[in-house]
Design a protein around this motif. Structure first.
Motif, short mmCIF file in Angstrom:
data_model
loop_
_atom_site.label_atom_id
_atom_site.label_comp_id
_atom_site.label_asym_id
_atom_site.label_seq_id
_atom_site.Cartn_x
_atom_site.Cartn_y
_atom_site.Cartn_z
N ARG A 113 0.96 -1.22 -0.62
CA ARG A 113 0.04 -0.15 0.30
C ARG A 113 1.04 1.03 -0.45
NH1 ARG A 113 -5.16 0.44 -1.57
NH2 ARG A 113 -5.93 -0.86 -0.11
N SER A 114 2.01 1.08 0.57
CA SER A 114 2.21 2.24 1.10
C SER A 114 3.67 2.93 -0.68
CB SER A 114 3.34 2.45 2.47
OG SER A 114 4.54 0.97 2.05
N THR A 115 3.96 1.31 -0.91
CA THR A 115 4.83 1.93 -2.24
C THR A 115 4.23 2.15 -3.54
OG1 THR A 115 6.09 -0.34 -1.43
CG2 THR A 115 6.25 0.65 -3.96
N ILE A 116 2.53 1.69 -3.34
CA ILE A 116 2.03 2.15 -4.07
C ILE A 116 1.74 3.75 -4.77
CG2 ILE A 116 0.13 1.89 -5.16
CD1 ILE A 116 -0.90 -0.92 -4.66
N ASP A 117 1.36 3.87 -3.10
CA ASP A 117 1.03 4.80 -2.77
C ASP A 117 2.02 6.19 -3.10
OD1 ASP A 117 -2.26 4.46 -2.06
OD2 ASP A 117 -1.26 4.69 -0.11
N HIS A 118 2.71 5.86 -2.49
CA HIS A 118 4.13 6.34 -2.44
C HIS A 118 4.61 7.01 -3.91
CE1 HIS A 118 8.29 8.37 -2.34
NE2 HIS A 118 8.74 7.05 -3.14
N ARG A 119 4.64 5.56 -5.38
CA ARG A 119 5.10 6.12 -6.57
C ARG A 119 3.52 6.79 -7.64
NH1 ARG A 119 8.35 1.20 -8.31
NH2 ARG A 119 9.61 0.47 -6.45
N LEU A 120 2.99 6.70 -7.26
CA LEU A 120 1.45 7.38 -7.22
C LEU A 120 1.33 9.46 -7.51
CD1 LEU A 120 -1.27 4.94 -7.20
CD2 LEU A 120 -0.10 5.67 -9.62
N LYS A 121 2.40 9.30 -6.25
CA LYS A 121 2.40 10.68 -5.67
C LYS A 121 3.51 10.80 -5.94
CE LYS A 121 2.54 12.67 -1.65
NZ LYS A 121 2.83 13.13 0.09
N THR A 122 4.75 10.23 -6.66
CA THR A 122 5.80 11.23 -6.76
C THR A 122 6.19 10.60 -8.16
OG1 THR A 122 7.16 8.99 -6.21
CG2 THR A 122 7.58 11.14 -4.15
N LYS A 123 5.42 10.09 -8.68
CA LYS A 123 5.46 9.41 -10.75
C LYS A 123 7.11 9.22 -10.57
CE LYS A 123 2.40 12.76 -12.63
NZ LYS A 123 1.76 12.92 -11.05
N GLU A 124 7.77 7.80 -8.82
CA GLU A 124 8.90 7.81 -9.82
C GLU A 124 8.58 6.60 -10.25
OE1 GLU A 124 12.28 5.74 -6.44
OE2 GLU A 124 10.28 6.36 -5.68
N LYS A 125 9.76 6.70 -11.36
CA LYS A 125 9.80 5.05 -12.37
C LYS A 125 11.44 4.34 -12.04
CE LYS A 125 5.85 5.26 -14.72
NZ LYS A 125 5.97 4.53 -14.90
N ARG A 126 10.89 3.07 -11.46
CA ARG A 126 12.81 2.25 -11.15
C ARG A 126 12.86 1.27 -12.05
NH1 ARG A 126 14.16 2.23 -5.59
NH2 ARG A 126 15.36 0.46 -6.08
N ASN A 127 11.63 0.70 -13.28
CA ASN A 127 11.97 0.21 -14.57
C ASN A 127 12.18 -1.13 -13.61
OD1 ASN A 127 12.34 1.55 -16.75
ND2 ASN A 127 14.27 2.25 -16.29
N ASP A 128 11.20 -2.35 -12.58
CA ASP A 128 11.33 -2.73 -11.59
C ASP A 128 9.82 -3.54 -11.80
OD1 ASP A 128 9.93 -0.98 -9.99
OD2 ASP A 128 11.32 -1.36 -8.64
N PHE A 129 9.48 -4.49 -11.14
CA PHE A 129 8.40 -5.40 -10.78
C PHE A 129 7.12 -4.46 -10.49
CE2 PHE A 129 6.08 -8.20 -9.02
CZ PHE A 129 5.03 -8.68 -9.75
N MET A 130 7.58 -3.92 -9.32
CA MET A 130 6.09 -2.77 -9.14
C MET A 130 5.92 -1.48 -10.32
SD MET A 130 4.26 -2.45 -6.79
CE MET A 130 4.66 -3.32 -5.19
N ASP A 131 6.74 -1.30 -10.73
CA ASP A 131 6.35 -0.58 -11.74
C ASP A 131 5.45 -1.23 -12.69
OD1 ASP A 131 7.82 2.29 -11.41
OD2 ASP A 131 9.00 2.00 -13.01
N SER A 132 5.70 -2.07 -13.03
CA SER A 132 4.79 -2.88 -13.81
C SER A 132 3.21 -3.14 -13.66
CB SER A 132 4.87 -4.04 -14.61
OG SER A 132 6.58 -4.82 -15.47
N LEU A 133 3.73 -3.46 -12.09
CA LEU A 133 2.06 -3.93 -11.25
C LEU A 133 1.55 -3.09 -11.19
CD1 LEU A 133 3.58 -6.28 -8.83
CD2 LEU A 133 2.13 -6.47 -10.70
N ILE A 134 1.85 -1.53 -11.14
CA ILE A 134 1.13 -0.11 -10.67
C ILE A 134 0.70 0.77 -12.20
CG2 ILE A 134 1.51 2.03 -10.33
CD1 ILE A 134 3.46 1.31 -8.02
N GLU A 135 1.65 0.15 -13.29
CA GLU A 135 0.97 0.55 -14.02
C GLU A 135 -0.55 -0.37 -15.11
OE1 GLU A 135 3.70 -0.42 -17.91
OE2 GLU A 135 5.28 0.95 -16.32
N MET A 136 -0.62 -2.11 -13.86
CA MET A 136 -2.17 -2.20 -14.48
C MET A 136 -3.13 -1.74 -13.82
SD MET A 136 -0.48 -6.36 -15.26
CE MET A 136 0.68 -6.43 -14.44
N TYR A 137 -2.69 -1.49 -11.92
CA TYR A 137 -3.31 -1.48 -11.30
C TYR A 137 -3.84 0.15 -11.69
CZ TYR A 137 -4.81 1.05 -6.69
OH TYR A 137 -5.38 1.51 -5.03
#
Length: 502
Positions: free
Chosen positions: A254-278
């Protein structure tokens, strides 16, 4: 009172009759099998005496020469077919996959969202999720994550360096150290977090990973329901994960998704792909999107699988290399030769040139497949042209990977550690479905490439910088933790580690 006693006696008699009839199935069909225990079936030795993978290995080796392509088995009261014929293995895993699509294991997406991962879910949901996640594990995505893995590998190197001395060996428990490496790799790639596991032996990611694998929700008391009757367990709203583990991973995701959506941070990792689908799901595109609980389950299984299987594999590899110094020397020579061609730097292209590193990992996984048996649930009656191969709907099918890996007709001298079994020529000369640490066919492990990548990087760093030898504390041969479903060494693996001058 006499009426009550009569009713109880009648009920017990009916239960005994039902159990005896259930345990008579293979005998009525004339299928070879061991006589089952009235309660445990053929699984009585697990989880106290023998590892479940070794039970199926011994069963495979015992019945592989029979006239039937499988042997009958009872997991408590569940009728099970242990496949002993390679052609039938191929049909189950690949050719007739539509009959054997599901694993038939427990998951409960409503009450226990962590359990509803790609590994366990079934049917159309599994097909949709597999299709959505497959692009996450392409070669391009692996290449993008490679610098993250290398950075953690460098940190592991520095930790080993601080614990060792040139010319003087130090006895270390290596599984714990490499588990902290894989925890940091997966933590970075799955959650975008620096877990700090290498610096802190008590890091929460490592302790929670171990809790998720070892601890049982009900202290193991209801395991017979969860493992033996998964559908009933789901109806009873049972859960497999302990609450502390569920709360920890839910909070992290939950905190990772919230942080990435808020900061628009991209790390080219697995979570980036999941968040795109979210984000797609949030925008109303449920066809291509993923809900929060679906992301949670995939991030959890990705962490768990990558953390445990890769660290265990690296530990077993170091154990075998300590026993086989000639192989260790040959491996080190290849690593140094390739690194010299790439400015002494770890590159994605350079790692692909380290063929012997991959062969060592593959041979380790042959001897120690972390998931030593594979299960499938027969969806419909499997009625091929040969009636001997008939498997009725609802039968659990077990492919005994450990048994196949130790079959001397497939791998001569199976107890010996011989990486040359996995040259391109040797692989081509063997039948398919004879190396199964990641399964095979449409339901093989989606993270296969990532698992091999992080294991190869970690092993290359360690063999380049250190010499591993056995010591009095080394358990030879290794004893496995019999109660675990996954293969793991009892009390870890202790080796003498000596720093090499670079």
């Amino acid at each position: 009172m006499s009426l009550v006693l009569t009713l109880i006696a009648l009920l017990v008699s009916l239960l005994l009759f039902a159990a005896r009839r259930r345990h008579g199935y293979w005998q009525r069909r004339g299928i070879p099998h061991d006589v089952p225990h009235p309660v445990y079936g053929n699984i009585k030795d697990w989880p106290k005496k023998r590892h479940i993978g070794k039970i199926f290995r011994d069963y495979y080796l015992k019945y592989k020469s029979s006239d039937y392509p499988f042997a009958g088995f009872y997991f408590f009261f569940s009728r099970t077919a242990v496949i002993t014929d390679l052609e039938l293995v191929k049909r189950v895993m690949i050719k007739d996959f539509n009959h054997f699509e599901n694993r038939g294991i427990f998951y409960n997406e409503i009450d226990d969202p962590l359990s509803a991962s790609l590994f366990s879910i079934e049917g159309q949901k599994w097909r949709h999720l597999r299709h959505k996640l497959t692009p996450t594990f392409t070669s391009g995505k692996m290449k993008n994550m490679f610098p993250i893995i290398v950075k953690v590998g460098e940190e592991m190197d520095s930790i080993f360096s601080a614990k060792t001395t040139a010319g003087q060996g130090q006895i270390l428990e290596v599984v714990d150290l490499v588990a902290r490496y894989t925890s940091d790799v997966i933590g970075n790639c799955a959650f975008g977090l620096n877990c700090n596991s290498l610096q802190d032996p008590k890091a929460e990611f490592v302790s929670m990973g171990k809790k998720a694998i070892i601890e049982r929700r009900y202290g193991g008391l209801l395991d017979f329901l969860i493992f033996g009757f998964p559908k009933l367990a789901r109806r009873l709203r049972l859960k497999v994960n302990v609450q502390e583990v569920e709360d920890f991973y839910t909070g992290i995701v939950r905190s990772t998704i919230d942080h990435r959506l808020k900061t628009k941070e991209k790390r080219n990792d697995f979570m980036d792909s999941l968040i795109e689908m979210y984000q797609k799901e949030q925008a109303g595109n449920t066809e291509d999107g993923l809900s929060f609980n679906e992301i949670l389950a995939q991030a959890f299984i990705f962490f768990l699988a990558g953390f445990e299987t890769s660290s265990t594999t690296m530990g077993f590899a170091l154990y075998e290399l300590a026993l086989n110094q000639d192989i260790q020397d040959q491996l080190r020579a290849e690593i140094n030769e390739v690194l010299a061609k790439h400015n002494n730097e770890f590159t994605y292209e350079g790692l692909k040139e380290m063929k012997y590193v991959e062969q060592v990992i593959m041979e380790t996984l042959r001897k120690y497949p972390v998931l030593a048996h594979l299960t499938r649930m027969t969806q419909t009656d499997f009625s091929p042209e040969d009636p001997k191969q008939f498997i009725a709907k609802g039968t659990v099918v077990v492919v005994p990977a450990l048994g196949i890996h130790y079959d001397p007709e497939i791998y001569p001298e199976p107890e010996k550690f011989k990486p040359e079994r996995f040259t391109d020529e040797a692989i081509a000369a063997r039948p398919s479905c004879t190396w199964l640490p990641f399964g095979d066919g449409p339901r093989n492990c989606i993270g296969l490439r990532f698992g091999l990548l992080q294991s190869c990087v970690g092993l290359a760093y360690l063999i380049r910088g250190y010499k591993f030898t056995v010591c009095p504390e080394t358990q030879i041969p290794i004893k496995m933790v019999v109660k675990n479903v996954l293969l793991s060494a009892e009390n870890g693996i202790h080796l003498t580690v000596e720093k090499l001058s670079k």
